[in-house]
Design a protein around this motif. Sequence first.
Motif, mmCIF file in Angstrom:
data_model
loop_
_atom_site.group_PDB
_atom_site.id
_atom_site.type_symbol
_atom_site.label_atom_id
_atom_site.label_comp_id
_atom_site.label_asym_id
_atom_site.label_seq_id
_atom_site.Cartn_x
_atom_site.Cartn_y
_atom_site.Cartn_z
ATOM 1 N N LEU A 130 74.096 15.874 6.549
ATOM 2 C CA LEU A 130 75.068 16.960 6.419
ATOM 3 C C LEU A 130 76.319 16.548 5.650
ATOM 4 O O LEU A 130 76.986 17.391 5.053
ATOM 5 N N ALA A 131 76.638 15.265 5.657
ATOM 6 C CA ALA A 131 77.850 14.790 4.980
ATOM 7 C C ALA A 131 77.791 15.024 3.470
ATOM 8 O O ALA A 131 78.834 15.158 2.824
ATOM 9 N N ILE A 132 76.602 15.101 2.915
ATOM 10 C CA ILE A 132 76.477 15.306 1.466
ATOM 11 C C ILE A 132 77.096 16.636 1.037
ATOM 12 O O ILE A 132 77.610 16.771 -0.078
ATOM 13 N N TYR A 133 77.106 17.611 1.954
ATOM 14 C CA TYR A 133 77.681 18.917 1.625
ATOM 15 C C TYR A 133 79.204 18.880 1.555
ATOM 16 O O TYR A 133 79.828 19.829 1.090
ATOM 17 N N ILE A 150 71.426 10.018 11.357
ATOM 18 C CA ILE A 150 70.604 10.615 10.302
ATOM 19 C C ILE A 150 71.067 12.037 9.998
ATOM 20 O O ILE A 150 71.236 12.411 8.829
ATOM 21 N N CYS A 151 71.277 12.844 11.041
ATOM 22 C CA CYS A 151 71.734 14.221 10.824
ATOM 23 C C CYS A 151 73.122 14.249 10.187
ATOM 24 O O CYS A 151 73.384 15.058 9.288
ATOM 25 N N SER A 152 74.002 13.356 10.633
ATOM 26 C CA SER A 152 75.357 13.318 10.078
ATOM 27 C C SER A 152 75.353 12.940 8.605
ATOM 28 O O SER A 152 76.060 13.549 7.794
ATOM 29 N N ALA A 203 67.760 6.073 20.346
ATOM 30 C CA ALA A 203 67.193 7.243 19.648
ATOM 31 C C ALA A 203 68.262 8.306 19.408
ATOM 32 O O ALA A 203 68.313 8.919 18.333
ATOM 33 N N MET A 204 69.132 8.520 20.380
ATOM 34 C CA MET A 204 70.181 9.521 20.227
ATOM 35 C C MET A 204 71.178 9.112 19.139
ATOM 36 O O MET A 204 71.605 9.945 18.330
ATOM 37 N N VAL A 207 79.560 17.205 11.146
ATOM 38 C CA VAL A 207 79.562 15.747 11.362
ATOM 39 C C VAL A 207 80.449 15.407 12.559
ATOM 40 O O VAL A 207 80.068 14.617 13.426
ATOM 41 N N SER A 208 81.615 16.030 12.630
ATOM 42 C CA SER A 208 82.529 15.778 13.750
ATOM 43 C C SER A 208 81.928 16.243 15.074
ATOM 44 O O SER A 208 82.025 15.550 16.094
#
Length: 193
Positions: free
Chosen positions: A119-122, A114-116, A107-108, A138-139
């Motif tokens: 956010l990577a799209i930005y 998913i969050c990375s 899960a982690m 992301v880092s």
Amino acid sequence: NALLNDLIKSFLSAVALVSVVMIILQRSPVAGIVAMLPNVFPMVLLFGITSGLGMAIDIGTVMTASVALGIAVDDTLHFLTWFNREHSETGDHKAGVKLAFRHCATAMLQTTLICSLGLAIYSLSWFMPTRRFSWMMVSLLMAAVLGDLVFLPAILAGPIGKLFPKRKLILDSVTAGDAGGASEQAAADADAN
């Protein structure tokens, strides 16, 4: 500069408050401080590298620290919940680490991925602070999951894991209370008959 200083103060305040909450949740000052180590680890690692490379720290970069702290604390609490459950039942801190790994590692990793990706799209933005915020987040998320799935289990499986106090589980006491109430009700019904 004033905004940057306020963001740094805000981050340090957040670390202090989260540390107090960790101490309360772990019911031990030592365990609470130890539980904060994997949460601070990503910021120390990444901002250390950033500083070592001579990169400028701007508002977008500093904002990432508070956001990453919130995500890292969530994963740490998830891991510690399962660790404490097994550790309280068996007294074996290594078994607690194994159970926590079995229940939360996937899960982690999925949450971080998913969050990375979100956010990577930005990082495609033409606005440099937004782009820098994206790569820093992301880092930091990757460093946070590394801290929670490598650093934290290593701490808990080692001698420091013995410092985490065994606790009576609330679920057990509620279940025992229900069982006691049920047996009292059964005795009262038997007396009535």
